[in-house]
Design a protein around this motif. Structure first.
Motif, short mmCIF file in Angstrom:
data_model
loop_
_atom_site.label_atom_id
_atom_site.label_comp_id
_atom_site.label_asym_id
_atom_site.label_seq_id
_atom_site.Cartn_x
_atom_site.Cartn_y
_atom_site.Cartn_z
N LEU A 219 0.84 -1.19 0.00
CA LEU A 219 0.00 0.00 0.00
C LEU A 219 0.88 1.24 0.00
N ALA B 148 3.34 4.74 9.49
CA ALA B 148 2.67 3.83 8.57
C ALA B 148 3.07 2.37 8.80
N LEU C 235 -8.07 7.69 6.55
CA LEU C 235 -6.80 8.10 7.15
C LEU C 235 -6.34 9.44 6.58
N GLU C 236 -6.49 9.61 5.29
CA GLU C 236 -6.00 10.84 4.65
C GLU C 236 -6.86 12.05 5.00
N TRP D 168 -8.12 3.91 3.40
CA TRP D 168 -7.08 4.93 3.18
C TRP D 168 -7.66 6.34 3.07
N ARG E 160 -7.38 -0.18 0.74
CA ARG E 160 -6.94 1.01 0.00
C ARG E 160 -8.14 1.83 -0.48
N PRO F 282 -0.19 6.58 3.40
CA PRO F 282 -1.26 7.56 3.24
C PRO F 282 -0.75 9.00 3.31
#
Length: 311
Positions: free
Chosen positions: A100, A111, A272-273, A269, A265, A103
């Motif tokens: 992955l 991470a 998280l972003e 993700w 993903r 992020p």
């Protein structure tokens, strides 16, 4: 390279070992960080050997820099990866489909504690249990790496979150989004009426977890800290039209892991972003001090992940 080997049962040693040789569809990563998971403690104790073909060193996740690219990744990219083993090492080879990107907004060391927990939580709450907005989820072990992530993910899905943990951790878990915190040493969780229970205990909680389920509830067992064998009252399960599932991530076939990584993903993700989920790191220690880090996790006083930093 150097890696954390297990020369004898119950011991760890920082040793020189051969570099891994990546296969045609594998990425070689120079490790920046990994994390301590309870599976690592079991492996060191001699109870949880790696699956066939996986490195013999502990470590179910890592982050770092690609030094040999495959599968669309490029050399120099900062990535993190779900592993069958081998994270406690300076280099690790991993299928490209299990990798992955780090992020956006999260540093490469932090991470290192994301892939295992994100894949475990998503695969169980979404793929197995089908947790929906408006439902109630009971998350045992709320202060763990899995627990702190699961609380935030369930909240992001719009669920009502009930968690069990030591009382000293409750304030932090409420900050992460828990609606109700119960002290498992004194509080009764059997009246929660949970649509989903995410359980790390296994046998010792089985009867109470079934009682805690609402009609149509789903109990998902992901750990066996409370033992492996217990009596199940099928009548209670039938009366509630409930189900029990038990899952493990490490031994899944590579194609199933790739499916989970792709789902993470896609679904996790972005959370998280955006900051909807924040990685929770209790502390970081050098990789060479893995034994001390495992002692922290064994004691259970931490909140979130314990990271091991390479270099």
């Amino acid at each position: 390279m150097r890696a954390m080997t297990i020369p004898t049962k119950g011991e760890l040693a920082w040793s020189e070992v051969p570099d891994p040789v990546p296969g045609p569809d594998e990425v070689l990563i120079r490790t920046a960080a990994t994390a301590v998971n309870r599976a690592d403690l079991l492996q060191v104790a001699g109870f949880y050997p790696p699956p066939p073909g996986a490195p013999e060193y502990p470590g179910l996740e890592c982050s770092g820099t690609v030094v040999h690219a495959a599968g669309g990744w490029r050399d120099g990219a900062e990535v993190c990866a779900l592993l069958g083993g081998g994270g406690y090492a300076e280099l690790v080879a991993v299928p490209a489909a299990h990798v992955l990107p780090v992020p956006s907004g999260i540093d490469v060391v932090t991470a290192g504690g994301l892939p295992e927990v994100a894949c475990t939580v998503w695969s169980n709450l979404t793929m197995v249990a089908g947790l929906q907005a408006g439902e109630t989820v009971l998350i045992h072990g709320g202060g763990s790496g899995i627990g702190t992530f699961a609380i935030q993910y369930a909240k992001a899905l719009g669920a009502r979150v009930v968690t069990t943990a030591r009382a000293v951790k409750h304030e932090r878990l409420r900050e992460l989004g828990a609606d109700v915190c119960l002290d498992y040493t004194v509080d009764d969780f059997t009246e929660v009426g949970a649509d989903v229970v995410l359980d790390i205990m296994g046998a010792s909680y089985l009867e109470r977890n079934v009682r805690a389920l609402a009609t149509g509830g789903r109990l998902v067992v992901i750990g066996l800290q409370g033992g492996t064998k217990a009596e199940l009252n099928l009548g209670a399960l039938l009366a509630k039209r409930a189900s029990v599932a038990a899952t493990a991530l490490r031994a899944r076939p590579a194609a199933e892991k790739a499916e989970i990584v792709a789902g993470v993903r896609r679904d996790v993700w972005p959370l998280l972003e955006s900051g909807a989920i924040r990685p929770v790191v209790d502390r970081t220690l050098p990789l060479a001090e893995a034994a001390a880090a495992q002692a922290v996790v064994a004691a259970g006083a931490h909140v979130g992940k314990v990271l091991l930093v390479a270099g």
